[in-house]
Design a protein around this motif. Structure first.
Motif, PDB file in Angstrom:
ATOM      1  N   ARG A 338       0.816  -1.218   0.000  1.00  0.00           N
ATOM      2  CA  ARG A 338       0.000   0.000   0.000  1.00  0.00           C
ATOM      3  C   ARG A 338       0.847   1.264   0.000  1.00  0.00           C
ATOM      4  N   LEU A 339       2.150   1.111   0.232  1.00  0.00           N
ATOM      5  CA  LEU A 339       3.041   2.280   0.266  1.00  0.00           C
ATOM      6  C   LEU A 339       3.898   2.410  -0.985  1.00  0.00           C
ATOM      7  N   ARG A 340       3.678   1.559  -1.975  1.00  0.00           N
ATOM      8  CA  ARG A 340       4.528   1.593  -3.169  1.00  0.00           C
ATOM      9  C   ARG A 340       4.433   2.919  -3.916  1.00  0.00           C
ATOM     10  N   PHE A 341       3.321   3.611  -3.772  1.00  0.00           N
ATOM     11  CA  PHE A 341       3.159   4.899  -4.452  1.00  0.00           C
ATOM     12  C   PHE A 341       4.177   5.932  -3.972  1.00  0.00           C
ATOM     13  N   LEU A 342       4.788   5.685  -2.805  1.00  0.00           N
ATOM     14  CA  LEU A 342       5.788   6.613  -2.285  1.00  0.00           C
ATOM     15  C   LEU A 342       7.141   6.469  -2.975  1.00  0.00           C
ATOM     16  N   GLY A 343       7.282   5.435  -3.799  1.00  0.00           N
ATOM     17  CA  GLY A 343       8.539   5.240  -4.515  1.00  0.00           C
ATOM     18  C   GLY A 343       9.452   4.262  -3.803  1.00  0.00           C
ATOM     19  N   ASP A 344      10.742   4.443  -4.009  1.00  0.00           N
ATOM     20  CA  ASP A 344      11.742   3.501  -3.495  1.00  0.00           C
ATOM     21  C   ASP A 344      12.025   3.785  -2.023  1.00  0.00           C
ATOM     22  N   VAL A 345      11.361   3.038  -1.162  1.00  0.00           N
ATOM     23  CA  VAL A 345      11.525   3.194   0.284  1.00  0.00           C
ATOM     24  C   VAL A 345      12.117   1.901   0.838  1.00  0.00           C
ATOM     25  N   GLU A 346      13.290   1.995   1.426  1.00  0.00           N
ATOM     26  CA  GLU A 346      13.921   0.802   1.988  1.00  0.00           C
ATOM     27  C   GLU A 346      13.153   0.317   3.206  1.00  0.00           C
ATOM     28  N   ALA A 347      12.972  -0.989   3.321  1.00  0.00           N
ATOM     29  CA  ALA A 347      12.292  -1.589   4.471  1.00  0.00           C
ATOM     30  C   ALA A 347      13.276  -2.447   5.252  1.00  0.00           C
ATOM     31  N   LEU A 348      13.307  -2.273   6.558  1.00  0.00           N
ATOM     32  CA  LEU A 348      14.192  -3.032   7.437  1.00  0.00           C
ATOM     33  C   LEU A 348      13.382  -3.644   8.567  1.00  0.00           C
ATOM     34  N   VAL A 349      13.904  -4.721   9.121  1.00  0.00           N
ATOM     35  CA  VAL A 349      13.360  -5.311  10.341  1.00  0.00           C
ATOM     36  C   VAL A 349      14.453  -5.251  11.405  1.00  0.00           C
ATOM     37  N   ILE A 350      14.162  -4.580  12.515  1.00  0.00           N
ATOM     38  CA  ILE A 350      15.118  -4.471  13.621  1.00  0.00           C
ATOM     39  C   ILE A 350      14.427  -4.937  14.886  1.00  0.00           C
ATOM     40  N   PRO A 351      14.958  -5.952  15.548  1.00  0.00           N
ATOM     41  CA  PRO A 351      14.314  -6.455  16.769  1.00  0.00           C
ATOM     42  C   PRO A 351      14.214  -5.382  17.847  1.00  0.00           C
ATOM     43  N   ALA A 352      13.075  -5.351  18.508  1.00  0.00           N
ATOM     44  CA  ALA A 352      12.901  -4.448  19.642  1.00  0.00           C
ATOM     45  C   ALA A 352      13.798  -4.888  20.791  1.00  0.00           C
ATOM     46  N   ASN A 353      14.279  -3.940  21.557  1.00  0.00           N
ATOM     47  CA  ASN A 353      15.079  -4.278  22.735  1.00  0.00           C
ATOM     48  C   ASN A 353      14.924  -3.158  23.767  1.00  0.00           C
ATOM     49  N   GLU A 354      13.707  -3.011  24.240  1.00  0.00           N
ATOM     50  CA  GLU A 354      13.446  -2.003  25.257  1.00  0.00           C
ATOM     51  C   GLU A 354      14.232  -2.290  26.535  1.00  0.00           C
ATOM     52  N   GLU A 355      14.476  -3.578  26.803  1.00  0.00           N
ATOM     53  CA  GLU A 355      15.218  -3.951  28.014  1.00  0.00           C
ATOM     54  C   GLU A 355      16.645  -3.390  27.991  1.00  0.00           C
ATOM     55  N   ARG A 356      17.289  -3.469  26.838  1.00  0.00           N
ATOM     56  CA  ARG A 356      18.646  -2.921  26.738  1.00  0.00           C
ATOM     57  C   ARG A 356      18.621  -1.402  26.897  1.00  0.00           C
ATOM     58  N   MET A 357      17.617  -0.761  26.319  1.00  0.00           N
ATOM     59  CA  MET A 357      17.527   0.692  26.428  1.00  0.00           C
ATOM     60  C   MET A 357      17.343   1.099  27.883  1.00  0.00           C
ATOM     61  N   MET A 358      16.507   0.358  28.595  1.00  0.00           N
ATOM     62  CA  MET A 358      16.286   0.656  30.008  1.00  0.00           C
ATOM     63  C   MET A 358      17.554   0.425  30.827  1.00  0.00           C
ATOM     64  N   ALA A 359      18.284  -0.633  30.514  1.00  0.00           N
ATOM     65  CA  ALA A 359      19.530  -0.911  31.231  1.00  0.00           C
ATOM     66  C   ALA A 359      20.552   0.198  30.986  1.00  0.00           C
ATOM     67  N   LEU A 360      20.625   0.696  29.773  1.00  0.00           N
ATOM     68  CA  LEU A 360      21.528   1.802  29.468  1.00  0.00           C
ATOM     69  C   LEU A 360      21.189   3.033  30.298  1.00  0.00           C
ATOM     70  N   HIS A 361      19.897   3.334  30.386  1.00  0.00           N
ATOM     71  CA  HIS A 361      19.471   4.478  31.200  1.00  0.00           C
ATOM     72  C   HIS A 361      19.794   4.244  32.677  1.00  0.00           C
ATOM     73  N   ALA A 362      19.546   3.031  33.147  1.00  0.00           N
ATOM     74  CA  ALA A 362      19.774   2.744  34.561  1.00  0.00           C
ATOM     75  C   ALA A 362      21.251   2.890  34.925  1.00  0.00           C
ATOM     76  N   ARG A 363      22.129   2.356  34.078  1.00  0.00           N
ATOM     77  CA  ARG A 363      23.557   2.461  34.372  1.00  0.00           C
ATOM     78  C   ARG A 363      24.002   3.918  34.364  1.00  0.00           C
ATOM     79  N   ARG A 364      23.488   4.686  33.422  1.00  0.00           N
ATOM     80  CA  ARG A 364      23.864   6.105  33.382  1.00  0.00           C
ATOM     81  C   ARG A 364      23.465   6.819  34.664  1.00  0.00           C
ATOM     82  N   LEU A 365      22.269   6.525  35.165  1.00  0.00           N
ATOM     83  CA  LEU A 365      21.818   7.182  36.392  1.00  0.00           C
ATOM     84  C   LEU A 365      22.606   6.707  37.602  1.00  0.00           C
ATOM     85  N   VAL A 366      22.933   5.419  37.651  1.00  0.00           N
ATOM     86  CA  VAL A 366      23.741   4.906  38.754  1.00  0.00           C
ATOM     87  C   VAL A 366      25.102   5.601  38.786  1.00  0.00           C
ATOM     88  N   GLU A 367      25.690   5.771  37.617  1.00  0.00           N
ATOM     89  CA  GLU A 367      27.027   6.356  37.558  1.00  0.00           C
ATOM     90  C   GLU A 367      27.027   7.859  37.761  1.00  0.00           C
TER      91      GLU A 367
END
Length: 368
Positions: A338-367
């Protein structure tokens, strides 16, 4: 001794956890308690161990769930020391635009946001309260799904309502921010050509939304004041004519609780299909309602993706993430068709990792 971080995602009927090394974020253990409130069951895995551990729990409240997690860590750790416990909190409102160390005052303020996220916020806060009681030696850190969108231009924050309502918090906040922040980080590290580009990120799961990511920053998103707006989801309606809600209240005599239950728990893919909110079930089904629900979902994702492209002045790529986005190839293909009318748009799949993002924030606050 191994310093570790514990990441918790507490819902109404489940508590998901992940223990990570403090220095490398390598997963040490992970799992969940499911069936909280009914027949609670604990399941977990340890890094380097093939067999999963599963057991029913005698009690089924959030305290019992966290006790099971902490007991598991105590029994199986290799001399881990918890430096912090990071909690996913869906709504940070206007005040909390960065992760924070939780204090009683913070917890009180977050409680005031329960009406804006009734399916999530009470349980997020129950997890924090349980953690403070049962693991008080480690600081609790709240990481907010709204924070990544907090710096939107007012054009993308306002509803067309009187300014008084805007000042009182009736505005668009956006959600799934931890997921979008992770995608922005991955693009920066692995696809620098897209890190500064115009990317629509589709977080598609039982909860679903899109984010307009321009130069790694959130410009616009489909969810609004609550996690009910925008795309249809597993059991949530997504955007609906506000007049339909007043009709239910005035003409059909529904009370607010029934409206809320219907729009949050009985709508979306479940309501459209009359069958299930699970995309795997719908894809495998020959029922007309299943096909209609999937077609409707693909249409709405594509329509909103085009809206996000307008917000950025174009689109260079679309990233799929989340349970549906990562695993349902047929759904991705239907959206992209349904989006082909927009032209050449690259599509990627990237696994979610909210846990890693939260751990990064937690370590920053601890430090800090």
């Amino acid at each position: 001794m191994t310093d570790a971080l514990l990441v918790l995602n507490t819902g109404s009927s489940s508590l998901k956890f992940e223990a990570q090394r403090y220095d490398t974020f390598e997963r040490l253990a992970w799992g969940q308690v499911s069936g909280i409130g009914t027949d609670a069951r604990f399941s977990a895995r340890l890094a380097g161990v093939d067999a999963a551990i599963a057991t029913p729990l005698a009690s089924s409240d959030h305290d019992a769930a966290l006790v099971a997690v902490l007991d598991f860590i105590d029994r199986h750790d290799d001399d881990w020391r918890l430096r912090a416990i990071a909690h996913r909190v869906v709504h940070g409102g206007l005040k909390f635009v960065e992760p924070v160390v939780v204090t009683p005052a913070v917890l009180e303020e977050l409680g005031k946001l329960v009406p804006l996220a009734p399916l999530h916020q009470p349980h997020n806060l129950a997890g924090i309260a349980a953690s403070a009681r049962l693991a008080g030696h480690a600081p609790d850190i709240a990481c907010f799904d709204t924070a990544f969108h907090a710096r939107h231009d007012p054009l993308f924050q306002r509803f067309a309502v009187p300014a008084e309502l805007y000042e009182r918090g009736v505005r668009r906040y956006g959600f799934h921010g931890l997921s979008y922040e992770w995608i922005a980080r991955v693009l920066r590290d692995t696809r620098p050509d897209l890190a500064g580009a115009r990317v629509v990120v589709a977080h598609l799961g039982n909860g679903a939304s899109l984010c307009a990511l321009k130069g790694g920053e959130s410009v616009d998103t489909t969810m609004g004041m609550t996690a009910l707006d925008g795309l249809p989801m597993g059991t949530r309606s997504g955007a609906i004519d506000p007049g339909a809600v007043t009709y239910l209240l005035r003409e059909l005599g529904w009370d607010a609780a029934r409206v809320e239950r219907t729009l949050y728990e009985e709508s979306g893919l479940k309501g459209l299909s009359g069958l299930s909110n699970d995309v795997r079930t719908l894809v495998a089904s020959d029922a007309p309602g299943a096909r209609f629900a999937l077609d409707y979902f693909a249409l709405k994702v594509a329509q909103y993706a085009a809206t996000m492209a307008v917000s950025m002045g174009g689109i260079d790529a679309i990233v799929f993430t989340g349970g549906i986005g990562e695993n349902a190839a047929s759904v991705r293909e239907a959206i992209l068709a349904r989006l082909r009318f927009l032209g050449d748009v690259e599509a990627l799949v990237i696994p979610a990792n909210e846990e890693r993002m939260m751990a990064l924030h937690a370590r920053r606050l601890v430090e800090s």
